[in-house]
Design an enzyme around this catalytic site. Structure first.
Site, PDB file in Angstrom:
ATOM      1  N   LEU A   1       0.853  -1.182   0.000  1.00 39.42           N
ATOM      2  CA  LEU A   1       0.000   0.000   0.000  1.00 39.42           C
ATOM      3  C   LEU A   1       0.890   1.234   0.000  1.00 39.42           C
ATOM      4  O   LEU A   1       1.575   1.515   0.974  1.00 39.42           O
ATOM      5  CB  LEU A   1      -0.931   0.009   1.213  1.00 39.42           C
TER       6      LEU A   1
ATOM      7  N   HIS B   1       7.378   2.971  11.440  1.00 38.26           N
ATOM      8  CA  HIS B   1       7.901   4.162  10.780  1.00 38.26           C
ATOM      9  C   HIS B   1       6.832   5.253  10.818  1.00 38.26           C
ATOM     10  O   HIS B   1       5.626   4.973  10.737  1.00 38.26           O
ATOM     11  CB  HIS B   1       8.249   3.810   9.335  1.00 38.26           C
TER      12      HIS B   1
END
Length: 336
Positions: free
Chosen positions: A126, A230
């Site tokens: 994605l 992240h």
């Protein structure tokens, strides 16, 4: 309007642009034209294949602007991971060391190397280009996959996972990998991540420590990022958590990012998706919805206003055209 559709060979230059923009740690989008071209070919064959149980199929899709033809991003599902190449993870668990005689009781964390997720379906790849990260575009990329799974459950495993990108800096340095590199691998994170992305995983089995690793022996920096994501991945993680996904202790072997999982039948968008019949017109008192057609080989999904009346959904002519449906056709949708 963005429409999600299966990728084709003509999308290779756009996919390369997405791979280049995705940055370090995005293993499923290596900057390698040959590998990406092969993945597109595999996806085209997978979409065309008749399937009754999940196998090594991979379904790669792109988000296309219906006005300009520009590719805004990509999203994908792997039907069953680990069948043709190993799918490695670490599992974070707890052990107790105690001595009644010495009155010592220590609880410690360990990381165990394994292949526990072999055969499950994986949400992956994605990526939305920065200029498109507004409105409901991210939700469309994420949720369209659940509409596909709800409509065609025979193609997917009962368990669905997603690997979340772990912590690394702009130069591609991962605190967790730095510790592994110093003790076992002697190669940079970016190279290890790239080799995995292009399917060359043999070095993992050759060099990865097979015995459990005691977390308290890792550097403080490595310990701090186990199970963390992240910064760019936080929105994707929040969307999956809202769908019912959670981490059960499994983390990536390179950057220690969490792997989240959910039973297919318990995914919120699968449970609450609705099958409706199309009424083409101008929706009144409409609600925003992610909508897909019910085709597989010609799968299409969009996000936009729809009015529900019993088992009918009123959508605009533009949305109907993007979905490639006509009056009375079946569609599946989830209200936002």
């Amino acid at each position: 309007m963005l429409v999600i559709r299966p990728i084709t060979a003509e999308d290779l230059p756009a996919l390369l642009q997405c791979a280049d923009a995705s940055g370090h740690g995005f293993t499923s989008l290596p900057v390698n034209e040959e590998i990406l071209a092969a993945r597109i070919q595999h996806s085209e064959a997978s979409f065309a294949k008749t399937v009754t149980t999940p196998g090594p199929e991979g379904y790669l899709m792109v988000a296309e602007d219906t006005e300009t033809g520009e590719i805004a991003g990509t999203t994908a599902i792997e039907a069953a991971v680990g069948l043709e190449s190993p799918f490695y993870t670490y599992h974070l668990s707890t052990v107790v060391h105690s001595s009644r005689r010495l009155n010592v009781h220590n609880v410690v964390k360990i990381l165990t190397f394994g292949n526990d997720y072999t055969g499950v379906s994986e949400l992956c790849t994605l990526f939305l280009r920065p200029e498109w990260r507004a409105g409901l575009n991210g939700r469309l990329l994420s949720k369209c996959r659940f509409l596909m799974m709800a409509q065609h459950p025979e193609r997917f495993d009962k368990t669905v996972i997603a690997e979340m990108r772990g912590v690394s800096d702009e130069a591609g340095n991962s605190p967790f990998w730095d510790w592994l590199k110093d003790h076992f691998f002697s190669i940079d994170f970016t190279l290890a991540d790239y080799l995995t992305g292009i399917g060359k995983k043999g070095f993992i089995a050759d060099l990865m420590p097979k015995l459990p690793i005691y977390v308290n022996l890792l550097s403080p920096e490595a310990q701090a990022v186990i199970g963390e994501v992240h910064d760019n991945t936080r929105p994707a993680l929040r969307l999956l958590e809202q769908e019912g996904f959670s981490c059960r202790g499994y983390v990536d072997i390179f950057d220690a990012g969490p792997t989240v999982e959910c039973e297919l039948r318990n995914i919120e968008s699968v449970r609450h998706s609705q099958l409706c019949h199309v009424v083409i017109g101008e929706p009144q008192q409409a609600k925003e919805a992610v909508i897909s057609n019910t085709s597989f080989s010609d799968f299409r999904a969009v996000v936009g206003p729809a009015s529900l009346i019993d088992d009918q959904a009123v959508i605009s002519p533009a949305m109907a055209a993007a979905l490639q449906v006509e009056q009375g056709d079946a569609i599946r949708l989830i209200i936002q």
